[in-house]
Enzyme design. Structure first.
Site, PDB file in Angstrom:
ATOM      1  N   GLU A  98       0.850  -1.206   0.000  1.00 31.23           N
ATOM      2  CA  GLU A  98       0.000   0.000   0.000  1.00 31.23           C
ATOM      3  C   GLU A  98       0.884   1.255   0.000  1.00 31.23           C
ATOM      4  O   GLU A  98       0.629   2.224   0.731  1.00 31.23           O
ATOM      5  CB  GLU A  98      -0.968   0.011   1.194  1.00 31.23           C
ATOM      6  CG  GLU A  98      -1.849  -1.216   1.324  1.00 31.23           C
ATOM      7  CD  GLU A  98      -2.833  -1.408   0.174  1.00 31.23           C
ATOM      8  OE1 GLU A  98      -2.973  -0.503  -0.671  1.00 31.23           O
ATOM      9  OE2 GLU A  98      -3.448  -2.481   0.107  1.00 31.23           O
ATOM     10  N   ALA A  99       1.910   1.233  -0.829  1.00 29.36           N
ATOM     11  CA  ALA A  99       2.921   2.302  -0.842  1.00 29.36           C
ATOM     12  C   ALA A  99       2.333   3.671  -1.168  1.00 29.36           C
ATOM     13  O   ALA A  99       2.892   4.706  -0.782  1.00 29.36           O
ATOM     14  CB  ALA A  99       4.009   1.953  -1.854  1.00 29.36           C
ATOM     15  N   TYR A 108      -8.564   6.108  -8.715  1.00 33.01           N
ATOM     16  CA  TYR A 108      -9.746   5.725  -9.508  1.00 33.01           C
ATOM     17  C   TYR A 108      -9.981   6.680 -10.684  1.00 33.01           C
ATOM     18  O   TYR A 108     -10.698   6.347 -11.617  1.00 33.01           O
ATOM     19  CB  TYR A 108     -10.992   5.664  -8.608  1.00 33.01           C
ATOM     20  CG  TYR A 108     -11.528   7.023  -8.203  1.00 33.01           C
ATOM     21  CD1 TYR A 108     -10.859   7.806  -7.275  1.00 33.01           C
ATOM     22  CD2 TYR A 108     -12.688   7.537  -8.773  1.00 33.01           C
ATOM     23  CE1 TYR A 108     -11.336   9.064  -6.907  1.00 33.01           C
ATOM     24  CE2 TYR A 108     -13.179   8.784  -8.418  1.00 33.01           C
ATOM     25  CZ  TYR A 108     -12.491   9.548  -7.491  1.00 33.01           C
ATOM     26  OH  TYR A 108     -12.959  10.798  -7.148  1.00 33.01           O
ATOM     27  N   TYR A 163     -14.807  -0.719  -5.029  1.00 33.52           N
ATOM     28  CA  TYR A 163     -14.000  -0.685  -6.253  1.00 33.52           C
ATOM     29  C   TYR A 163     -14.249  -1.900  -7.141  1.00 33.52           C
ATOM     30  O   TYR A 163     -14.673  -2.952  -6.666  1.00 33.52           O
ATOM     31  CB  TYR A 163     -12.515  -0.637  -5.896  1.00 33.52           C
ATOM     32  CG  TYR A 163     -12.131   0.612  -5.156  1.00 33.52           C
ATOM     33  CD1 TYR A 163     -11.976   1.819  -5.827  1.00 33.52           C
ATOM     34  CD2 TYR A 163     -11.933   0.594  -3.776  1.00 33.52           C
ATOM     35  CE1 TYR A 163     -11.620   2.975  -5.146  1.00 33.52           C
ATOM     36  CE2 TYR A 163     -11.576   1.740  -3.094  1.00 33.52           C
ATOM     37  CZ  TYR A 163     -11.425   2.928  -3.782  1.00 33.52           C
ATOM     38  OH  TYR A 163     -11.078   4.065  -3.101  1.00 33.52           O
TER      39      TYR A 163
END
Ligand code: ADP
Ligand SMILES: Cc1cn([C@H]2C[C@H](O)[C@@H](COP(=O)(O)O)O2)c(=O)[nH]c1=O
Length: 183
Positions: A64-65, A95, A148
């Site tokens: 999750e950089a 997104y 998502y």
């Protein structure tokens, strides 16, 4: 884990913002787990992990950089000065397909870069993009399949267009109100 067989000391760090499946593990969407350090930033890692233990580390994985503001500085120092092998995973775009956090900034620091894809939820082709299913517009919004959907280019473009039309629609109650004002 393969890395642990090859190298003695491996640690994984993820952003503490991601509490979806577990607080102190990285978890794939199909349930594979590995213990990790969940941190709000990377600069605190060395001190929290302990300087001696840090010095003995061979590999640092970062998941999750996109959520780490100090990603560039940490990677530079850990790889260039401290000689660590870094494996960094994160989203390159959000997104809206805008660059996400500092993920793209560290590409010039990397030995190799692999762009992974999911499967389009609508047709099964390679999914390069993510559609957000809600009206929330802030960039960071933790979520999974509830929010998502991985999509191919065609379904991203069609899906975004559909969302834009939806967003421009005047809600029925406003139309009624406007009509009432005119009368
Ligand atoms: N390098 C890989 N080799 C084989 N399978 C993989 C690899 N990377 C991911 N997968 C598969 O894809 C799934 C999705 O990966 P995951 O880490 O959950 O997705 P995300 O990138 O969204 O975090 C994994 O659970 C695994 O089954
Ligand atoms: C596209 C997009 C994603 N996010 C969040 C949603 C998830 O919490 C992570 C991605 O994790 P995954 O392992 O790839 O499922 O990022 C976001 O905050 N904003 C976005 O635009």
């Amino acid at each position: 884990m393969l890395l642990q067989t090859i190298c003695r000391n491996v640690v994984i760090i993820k952003s503490s913002k991601d509490t979806r499946y577990a607080v102190d593990s990285v978890v794939t969407h199909d349930g594979t787990k590995f213990p990790c350090w969940a941190l709000p930033d990377l600069s605190s890692f060395r001190q929290k992990f302990g300087a001696n233990a840090y010095d003995r580390l061979d590999v640092i994985g970062i998941d999750e950089a996109q959520f780490f503001d100090d990603l560039y500085e940490f990677c530079c120092e850990a790889a260039d000065l401290d000689g660590k092998i870094l494996v960094v995973a994160g989203l390159d775009g959000d997104y809206m397909r805008r660059t996400f956090g500092s993920v793209l900034d560290i590409i010039p620091l990397a030995d190799t870069v692999t762009k992974l894809t999911a499967r389009c939820e609508l047709c099964g082709k390679r999914a390069f993009f993510t559609l957000r299913k809600t009206d929330e517009t802030r960039t960071e919004l933790i979520g999974g399949a509830d929010v998502y959907m991985p999509v191919c280019r065609q379904h991203y473009v069609n899906g975004q267009a559909a969302r834009n039309v939806e967003a421009q629609k005047i809600p029925n109650d406003l139309i009624v109100e406007a009509a009432a004002t005119l009368v």
